[in-house]
Enzyme design. Structure first.
Site, PDB file in Angstrom:
ATOM      1  N   HIS A 150       0.734  -1.152   0.114  1.00 38.18           N
ATOM      2  CA  HIS A 150       0.240  -0.080  -0.092  1.00 38.18           C
ATOM      3  C   HIS A 150       0.928   1.207   0.056  1.00 38.18           C
ATOM      4  O   HIS A 150       2.316   1.122   0.266  1.00 38.18           O
ATOM      5  CB  HIS A 150      -0.941   0.169   1.210  1.00 38.18           C
ATOM      6  N   HIS A 206      -5.651  -2.184   4.330  1.00 37.25           N
ATOM      7  CA  HIS A 206      -5.749  -0.901   3.833  1.00 37.25           C
ATOM      8  C   HIS A 206      -4.825  -1.039   2.397  1.00 37.25           C
ATOM      9  O   HIS A 206      -3.928  -1.650   2.618  1.00 37.25           O
ATOM     10  CB  HIS A 206      -5.148   0.419   4.505  1.00 37.25           C
ATOM     11  N   HIS A 220       4.744   7.318   2.796  1.00 41.22           N
ATOM     12  CA  HIS A 220       5.681   5.880   2.659  1.00 41.22           C
ATOM     13  C   HIS A 220       5.046   5.009   1.538  1.00 41.22           C
ATOM     14  O   HIS A 220       3.801   5.114   1.213  1.00 41.22           O
ATOM     15  CB  HIS A 220       5.623   5.265   3.894  1.00 41.22           C
ATOM     16  N   HIS A 252       1.219  -0.630  14.999  1.00 37.56           N
ATOM     17  CA  HIS A 252       0.179   0.105  14.904  1.00 37.56           C
ATOM     18  C   HIS A 252      -0.912  -0.247  15.544  1.00 37.56           C
ATOM     19  O   HIS A 252      -1.160  -1.512  15.447  1.00 37.56           O
ATOM     20  CB  HIS A 252      -0.055   0.269  13.265  1.00 37.56           C
ATOM     21  N   TYR A 261       9.848   1.649   9.718  1.00 38.75           N
ATOM     22  CA  TYR A 261       9.878   2.548   8.956  1.00 38.75           C
ATOM     23  C   TYR A 261      11.382   2.849   8.637  1.00 38.75           C
ATOM     24  O   TYR A 261      12.230   3.042   9.495  1.00 38.75           O
ATOM     25  CB  TYR A 261       9.219   3.863   9.304  1.00 38.75           C
ATOM     26  N   GLU A 271       8.126   1.288   3.947  1.00 42.62           N
ATOM     27  CA  GLU A 271       7.803   0.636   5.408  1.00 42.62           C
ATOM     28  C   GLU A 271       7.813  -1.141   4.871  1.00 42.62           C
ATOM     29  O   GLU A 271       7.492  -1.240   3.870  1.00 42.62           O
ATOM     30  CB  GLU A 271       6.207   0.875   5.485  1.00 42.62           C
TER      31      GLU A 271
HETATM   32 FE   LIG Z   1       1.762   1.833   5.865  1.00 45.30          FE
END
Ligand SMILES: [Fe+2]
Length: 314
Positions: A150, A206, A220, A252, A261, A271
């Protein structure tokens, strides 16, 4: 059916040799093609189309465009009709505009980021093939990323002047591209300002994310790994290769992703992201993070934001 999944990201890099070395040796991608303009195309071992990252020579870092793959060529016409209905300009770039790629529908998101859709890209197969495949190939390098997962884009947000490109992008992706909202951050005295939106078209938490900021940019580009141990190993690779790490391995709250990251040599943030988090579904209730819990949403363990993480992007 429309949009299938993310297809590729085209990134600006300032030192091509250093960038290729980074994406090959740190992420574990392979170069599959180069063109006369000096652009380099790479893929991850578990991807079957010709490339998922395009590196283009530039004097600055950042995103040229992000592309998603649609199921059928005629989906491009259907989506273009929707764009025209909404008064959004678009154009069809002929087959071969990008090598090994069919015609592309090109338009800008409300945030100004360039997006492209395509139905065809040359099939080359994964590194383990499709007949009796082994679980991973023998010649994995670096983190051994499975696939481009993503992007997170920074979108202009200024509630004082009524600008909210996060919310506009989220609506646009729902209406035009049939994405659905999975998680969001709501802020403001009435908690009615959508400051971040995590959206999916597949079943991952996502396929793209939008976060509010002063100007549009790329936060990112994320690559998928299997497990928390693979995130640790990716960090080991970065230690060995002296890669600039932005945020050491953590989790997260938003999406439950296990993450690290870091920056490519030009300063584009990467990431590596592990674990599915959960199976996202179209009828799943939207998860909302409140303003007082943003820290935990972003970094669940410490619950506090890292200034470089929120302020630095390309
Ligand atoms: Fe991400």
């Amino acid at each position: 059916m429309g949009v299938l999944r993310i297809g590729h990201a085209s990134l600006k890099v300032m030192d091509m040799a250093a960038a290729v070395k980074h994406y090959e040796e740190v992420l574990g991608m392979k170069t599959t093609m180069q063109d006369k303009a000096g652009n380099v195309y790479l893929k991850c071992w578990d991807e079957w189309d010709k490339y998922s990252i395009v590196l283009t020579p530039s004097d600055r870092a950042g995103l040229n465009h992000v592309a998603y793959k649609v199921e059928k060529d005629e989906d491009l016409d259907a989506i273009q009709a929707r764009l025209t209905e909404l008064g959004v300009e678009s154009q069809v770039l002929p087959e071969g505009t990008l090598p090994a790629t069919g015609r592309m529908l090109q338009f800008n998101m409300p945030s100004g980021h360039e997006m492209r859709l395509y139905a065809h890209k040359e099939f080359v197969g994964t590194a383990v093939g499709s007949t009796n495949p082994e679980p991973w190939p023998d010649d994995l390098k670096g983190a051994g990323a499975h696939w481009l997962d993503h992007l997170l884009l920074i979108c202009p947000l200024d509630p004082a002047s009524g600008v909210n490109k996060v919310a506009e992008n989220a609506e646009f992706f729902k209406k035009v591209l049939d994405f659905y909202l999975v998680e969001q951050i709501m802020v403001g005295p009435e908690a009615n300002i959508q400051a971040a939106a995590f959206m999916s078209v597949t079943n991952t938490p996502h396929d793209i994310a939008f976060v509010g900021g002063p100007t549009a940019g790329l936060h990112h580009v994320s690559f998928f790994l299997d497990s928390w141990h693979d995130v640790l190993k990716a960090a080991d690779v970065m230690g060995k290769k002296k890669v600039r790490i932005d945020v050491a391995p953590t989790r997260h709250g938003i999406t439950r992703g296990e993450t690290i990251y870091f920056f490519d040599p030009s300063g584009n943030r990467n990431e590596t992201f592990a674990g599915l988090g959960y199976l996202a579904q179209r009828d799943r209730p939207v998860t909302t993070w409140t303003e007082d819990q943003i820290g935990s949403g972003i970094f669940f363990h410490t619950g506090s934001l890292v200034p470089s993480f929120t302020d630095v992007y390309t």
